[in-house]
Design a protein around this motif. Structure first.
Motif, PDB file in Angstrom:
ATOM      1  N   ARG A  68       0.777  -1.297   0.024  1.00 28.05           N
ATOM      2  CA  ARG A  68      -0.021  -0.083   0.019  1.00 28.05           C
ATOM      3  C   ARG A  68       0.977   1.226   0.024  1.00 28.05           C
ATOM      4  O   ARG A  68       1.277   1.945   1.022  1.00 28.05           O
ATOM      5  CB  ARG A  68      -0.984   0.015   1.313  1.00 28.05           C
ATOM      6  N   ARG A 104       2.020   5.074  -0.475  1.00 24.28           N
ATOM      7  CA  ARG A 104       1.383   6.336   0.242  1.00 24.28           C
ATOM      8  C   ARG A 104       2.148   7.473  -0.545  1.00 24.28           C
ATOM      9  O   ARG A 104       3.450   7.489  -0.353  1.00 24.28           O
ATOM     10  CB  ARG A 104       1.347   6.422   1.560  1.00 24.28           C
ATOM     11  N   SER A 126      -6.446  15.421 -13.593  1.00 23.21           N
ATOM     12  CA  SER A 126      -7.019  15.129 -12.214  1.00 23.21           C
ATOM     13  C   SER A 126      -8.147  15.804 -11.769  1.00 23.21           C
ATOM     14  O   SER A 126      -9.157  14.980 -11.091  1.00 23.21           O
ATOM     15  CB  SER A 126      -5.780  15.357 -11.301  1.00 23.21           C
ATOM     16  N   ARG A 141     -11.711  13.527 -11.204  1.00 28.09           N
ATOM     17  CA  ARG A 141     -12.344  13.499 -10.134  1.00 28.09           C
ATOM     18  C   ARG A 141     -13.991  13.996 -10.099  1.00 28.09           C
ATOM     19  O   ARG A 141     -14.760  13.759  -9.521  1.00 28.09           O
ATOM     20  CB  ARG A 141     -11.544  14.184  -9.029  1.00 28.09           C
ATOM     21  N   ARG A 154      -4.135   5.080 -10.749  1.00 27.14           N
ATOM     22  CA  ARG A 154      -3.657   5.541  -9.260  1.00 27.14           C
ATOM     23  C   ARG A 154      -5.032   5.537  -8.355  1.00 27.14           C
ATOM     24  O   ARG A 154      -4.882   5.010  -7.167  1.00 27.14           O
ATOM     25  CB  ARG A 154      -2.985   6.923  -9.025  1.00 27.14           C
ATOM     26  N   ILE A 155      -5.985   6.127  -8.796  1.00 30.51           N
ATOM     27  CA  ILE A 155      -7.146   6.322  -7.932  1.00 30.51           C
ATOM     28  C   ILE A 155      -7.822   5.120  -7.649  1.00 30.51           C
ATOM     29  O   ILE A 155      -8.278   4.730  -6.412  1.00 30.51           O
ATOM     30  CB  ILE A 155      -8.340   7.202  -8.633  1.00 30.51           C
ATOM     31  N   ASP A 188      -4.654   2.881  -5.495  1.00 28.09           N
ATOM     32  CA  ASP A 188      -4.618   3.538  -4.346  1.00 28.09           C
ATOM     33  C   ASP A 188      -5.539   3.678  -3.519  1.00 28.09           C
ATOM     34  O   ASP A 188      -5.443   3.474  -2.058  1.00 28.09           O
ATOM     35  CB  ASP A 188      -3.450   4.720  -4.479  1.00 28.09           C
ATOM     36  N   GLU A 189      -6.445   4.596  -4.022  1.00 19.80           N
ATOM     37  CA  GLU A 189      -7.628   4.862  -3.097  1.00 19.80           C
ATOM     38  C   GLU A 189      -8.785   4.303  -3.084  1.00 19.80           C
ATOM     39  O   GLU A 189      -9.434   3.981  -1.983  1.00 19.80           O
ATOM     40  CB  GLU A 189      -8.132   6.456  -3.839  1.00 19.80           C
ATOM     41  N   GLU A 190      -8.979   3.390  -4.169  1.00 15.50           N
ATOM     42  CA  GLU A 190     -10.317   2.305  -3.954  1.00 15.50           C
ATOM     43  C   GLU A 190      -9.756   0.747  -3.583  1.00 15.50           C
ATOM     44  O   GLU A 190     -10.421  -0.058  -3.437  1.00 15.50           O
ATOM     45  CB  GLU A 190     -10.793   2.208  -5.291  1.00 15.50           C
ATOM     46  N   GLU A 191      -8.266   0.663  -3.600  1.00 15.28           N
ATOM     47  CA  GLU A 191      -7.613  -0.475  -3.116  1.00 15.28           C
ATOM     48  C   GLU A 191      -8.063  -1.658  -4.224  1.00 15.28           C
ATOM     49  O   GLU A 191      -8.272  -2.601  -3.595  1.00 15.28           O
ATOM     50  CB  GLU A 191      -7.768  -0.722  -1.636  1.00 15.28           C
TER      51      GLU A 191
END
Length: 515
Positions: free
Chosen positions: A214, A216, A303, A307, A345-346, A349-352
């Motif tokens: 994970r 960061r 970006s 979003r 990346r979203i 990293d963010e939604e795993e």
């Protein structure tokens, strides 16, 4: 009886036109009074132009609201068009033609003592583009609205266009083009949709409590993206889409403590630096700082845009299962190509999300338009600069490249180091954005039949062999509505009287003139 009906019809039409003229006159005078604090006699030509634009915009907004509601209620799949340029030109004349009220407004202005052609000259070109790429983008927006396609354009709200020309002592002088100096009556600020963008910083390589990797992205500088919307009116005004433009703003206005201690310049330095991002169309990229600003611009607007798309999607949907059924993103050349890595990346990293699922969503989301056949003109970024500005995206592009070479190229050409080097996304210290665009998209098109043919046979031949179903052609074009109805209405009337008016939405019918 027939003559009576015809006379009645003509009378009704005449009354309707008279009513519209009176409505437009009242609206212009109201706009002058309420928004510009001017009487008709005291207003300058520039102020009258602004009042006319606001009066026309008033007629657009009702249909705009209805269009957006219809798209929301139908849960429509939307086209999201990403372009670093939009050569929109002057919108007053174009909007009048598409609304079908040019003659009525002309009459209304005459009765108020003004001339429409003279007022049109008061409008500055929107400084959002400088050539064919931007004009293509503007025409696409016009065409998609005319074809009733749900579409949103995304770009940058530049303060300065490329430049304006003046001549001194027989020599051309280039000066900044502050096209927004007198305001832009066509745009609407949307501060409720501000997006936050991260830049610079570094990546910490961590693992969660289950041992999953994970990473960061930390220590980043945060920039706000403030959106401005411009309505895009289709011919006949049945559909009104919009263009959303992002302006960079500092997340914090300035350091009040430093300001109170007398450090006025230091207090606002960070704010000024951040807001440089959307300051000018095409910074000089012959210097390292210019190249860096160009990359920052590209990432900033994609970006914000991604979003914005995701937030709109999530207002009506849970999970990602139907994302690619509702969202498609068209990349106008490679300038927005970093969007491929940003969505990845979203998701990762963010939604795993697992890599394979995330990469499948990315590929089914994006489509790529290529504009050049010159290998030396294809956009690349040095690995060092890319890693400095977008450290997490640099890690991702290395992994995308590794998987592409090991899993796709090795499968069709085992041990062929030459082919791997030629097709690599990252090679010789450079990140090849055209290769990333092809590999990360489900569709690749050229802008003319010959162009697409040469793409497949020369420039991207090995990619076309790898993805034979991915390449297709979309011939570049312009809207005849802008260049014929808007620029030469008398010629348009002659064409109408000769072959009818259906050509306005079907240019192929102009062949009828060959007779």
């Amino acid at each position: 009886m027939t003559k009576l009906k015809e006379a009645s019809s003509e009378s009704t039409s005449s009354n309707s036109e008279h009513s519209l003229v009176e409505e437009l006159k009242d609206s212009i005078l109201q706009q002058l009074k309420l928004n510009l604090a001017r009487s008709k006699d005291a207003a300058s030509s520039q102020e009258v132009w602004a009042a006319v634009c606001l009066a026309v915009r008033e007629r657009i907004m009702e249909q705009y609201i209805q269009t957006q509601k219809a798209h929301l209620d139908a849960d429509s799949r939307r086209i999201h068009y990403l372009s670093l340029e939009y050569l929109m030109g002057r919108l007053l004349n174009a909007n009048l033609c598409n609304l079908g009220i040019r003659e009525s407004l002309d009459q209304a202005l005459n009765e108020l003592g003004f001339e429409l052609p003279e007022l049109c000259e008061e409008e500055h070109d929107m400084g959002l583009g400088n050539g064919g790429l931007g004009r293509l983008a503007a025409c696409f927006l016009d065409s998609m609205a005319t074809m009733d396609l749900p579409a949103i354009g995304y770009g940058i709200h530049y303060q300065y266009g490329l430049f304006k020309q003046e001549f001194e002592d027989g020599r051309q002088i280039e000066k900044p083009d502050d096209w927004r100096r007198f305001g832009n009556p066509w745009e609407i600020a949307r501060p409720q949709f501000i997006q936050k963008v991260k830049l610079y910083g570094h990546v910490e390589h961590d693992y969660d409590d289950r041992g999953n990797y994970r990473p960061r992205w930390v220590g980043a500088r945060v920039v706000d993206g403030l959106p401005f919307d411009v309505a895009i009116v289709g011919y006949g005004a049945k559909t009104v889409n919009f263009l959303r433009l992002w302006e960079s703003k500092a997340s914090e206005e300035f350091d009040l403590d430093i300001f109170n201690q007398g450090g006025y310049v230091e207090a606002v330095r960070e704010k000024a630096t951040v807001e440089t991002i959307s300051k000018v169309l095409y910074p000089n990229d012959e210097t390292e700082s210019g190249k860096e600003l160009r990359l920052v611009q590209q990432y900033f607007f994609v970006s914000c845009s991604l979003r914005d798309m995701i937030a709109r999607y999530q207002r009506s949907h849970k999970g990602w299962e139907s994302f690619t059924e509702k969202v498609v993103v068209q990349l106008n050349d490679t300038h927005p190509a970093v969007a491929i890595l940003e969505l990845l990346r979203i998701l990762v990293d963010e939604e795993e999300m697992q890599w394979e699922q995330a990469w499948d969503i990315v590929r089914r989301t994006f489509a790529y338009t290529n504009h050049t056949l010159l290998p030396e003109a294809l956009e690349t970024w040095s690995e060092g600069l890319f890693a400095k500005v977008l450290p997490r995206h640099y890690d991702l592009v290395l992994e995308v490249n590794r998987r592409f070479l090991d899993q796709e190229i090795e499968k069709i050409a085992p041990g062929d180091a030459g082919r791997k080097h030629r097709m690599a996304i990252v090679a010789d210290g450079q990140i090849r954005m055209a290769h990333l665009s092809v590999v990360g998209s489900h569709s690749v098109n050229g802008v003319a039949a010959l162009h697409t043919k040469l793409l497949k046979e020369r420039l991207l031949r090995e990619f076309a062999e790898l993805y034979p179903d991915r390449f297709n052609n979309k011939t570049n074009g312009i809207t005849p509505r802008r260049w014929l109805i808007g620029c030469n209405p008398e010629l348009a009337d002659l064409v109408n009287s000769t072959i009818g008016s259906e050509w306005i939405t079907d240019a192929s019918l102009l062949r009828g003139l060959e007779k």
